[in-house]
Design a protein around this motif. Structure first.
Motif, PDB file in Angstrom:
ATOM      1  N   UNK A  24       0.835  -1.210   0.000  1.00 46.01           N
ATOM      2  CA  UNK A  24       0.000   0.000   0.000  1.00 46.01           C
ATOM      3  C   UNK A  24       0.859   1.246   0.000  1.00 46.01           C
ATOM      4  N   UNK A  25       1.972   1.211   0.717  1.00 48.57           N
ATOM      5  CA  UNK A  25       2.885   2.355   0.727  1.00 48.57           C
ATOM      6  C   UNK A  25       3.499   2.540  -0.655  1.00 48.57           C
ATOM      7  N   UNK A  26       3.860   1.432  -1.306  1.00 50.97           N
ATOM      8  CA  UNK A  26       4.451   1.499  -2.637  1.00 50.97           C
ATOM      9  C   UNK A  26       3.456   2.078  -3.640  1.00 50.97           C
ATOM     10  N   UNK A  51       1.495   2.924 -11.538  1.00 48.05           N
ATOM     11  CA  UNK A  51       2.172   1.693 -11.911  1.00 48.05           C
ATOM     12  C   UNK A  51       1.280   0.489 -11.638  1.00 48.05           C
ATOM     13  N   UNK A  52       1.201  -0.430 -12.616  1.00 42.54           N
ATOM     14  CA  UNK A  52       0.498  -1.691 -12.438  1.00 42.54           C
ATOM     15  C   UNK A  52       1.545  -2.753 -12.119  1.00 42.54           C
ATOM     16  N   UNK A  53       1.346  -3.464 -11.016  1.00 44.10           N
ATOM     17  CA  UNK A  53       2.311  -4.468 -10.586  1.00 44.10           C
ATOM     18  C   UNK A  53       1.795  -5.838 -11.001  1.00 44.10           C
ATOM     19  N   UNK A  54       2.586  -6.542 -11.830  1.00 48.37           N
ATOM     20  CA  UNK A  54       2.171  -7.851 -12.316  1.00 48.37           C
ATOM     21  C   UNK A  54       2.691  -8.989 -11.446  1.00 48.37           C
ATOM     22  N   UNK A  74       4.695  -6.996   1.154  1.00 46.51           N
ATOM     23  CA  UNK A  74       4.118  -7.387   2.433  1.00 46.51           C
ATOM     24  C   UNK A  74       2.687  -6.873   2.491  1.00 46.51           C
ATOM     25  N   UNK A  75       1.763  -7.763   2.838  1.00 46.90           N
ATOM     26  CA  UNK A  75       0.354  -7.420   3.010  1.00 46.90           C
ATOM     27  C   UNK A  75      -0.010  -7.740   4.446  1.00 46.90           C
ATOM     28  N   UNK A 128      -5.180 -10.630  -2.034  1.00 46.91           N
ATOM     29  CA  UNK A 128      -4.151  -9.832  -1.352  1.00 46.91           C
ATOM     30  C   UNK A 128      -4.369  -8.344  -1.582  1.00 46.91           C
ATOM     31  N   UNK A 129      -4.538  -7.962  -2.855  1.00 47.73           N
ATOM     32  CA  UNK A 129      -4.656  -6.536  -3.161  1.00 47.73           C
ATOM     33  C   UNK A 129      -6.006  -5.971  -2.730  1.00 47.73           C
ATOM     34  N   UNK A 130      -7.012  -6.813  -2.606  1.00 48.71           N
ATOM     35  CA  UNK A 130      -8.324  -6.358  -2.160  1.00 48.71           C
ATOM     36  C   UNK A 130      -8.510  -6.412  -0.665  1.00 48.71           C
TER      37      UNK A 130
END
Length: 139
Positions: free
Chosen positions: A39-41, A48-51, A57-58, A98-100
């Motif tokens: 989230x900080x990144x 930026x889209x991270x693939x 870290x989540x 993870x991202x949600x």
């Protein structure tokens, strides 16, 4: 007398330099830690889209490796990741979970919410829970 003053000034400068170096190292370390936080990144790099989430870290989960994607019968691919929880367990998680923020740990932070009639029931559950945790750690 003048020599003592010079020696004291030199000592004070060395102490101040050591204190600054320590603070700088501490600041750099915390910045590196937050760089691995997803989230900080994303906040620092908004477009930026991270693939590949490897290394991020989540909350309690650290992504270790990207696994083969799950392909549903409709042909939709979902990326899966191998994660290590802060308690030491490993878990496979989908990327969208993870991202949600759907999955934040392996389940170790979830406490059983039960109402007990007697204190003996609570003590027995604690013993059984302790035994389960001990046996699950010895794989």
């Amino acid at each position: 007398m003048k020599d003592k003053w010079k020696i004291e000034q030199h000592r004070q400068r060395k102490l101040a330099a050591a204190r600054l170096k320590k603070e700088r190292l501490k600041r750099d370390y915390t910045e590196r830690e937050t760089d691995h936080d997803y989230w900080h990144y994303k906040q620092r790099h908004p477009g930026i889209v991270i693939h590949d989430l490897t290394g991020f870290v989540f909350s309690r989960l650290t992504v270790i490796a990207k696994l083969d994607p799950y392909i549903s019968s409709d042909g939709i691919k979902d990326n899966r990741y191998l994660c290590r929880c802060s308690c030491g367990d490993m878990i496979k998680v989908y990327g969208f979970e993870l991202t949600g923020k759907r999955v934040t740990s392996c389940g170790c932070d979830i406490q059983p919410k039960q109402k007990f009639k007697y204190d003996e029931d609570r003590e027995m559950l604690d013993e059984v829970e302790w035994l389960y945790r001990v046996l699950s750690k010895t794989k």
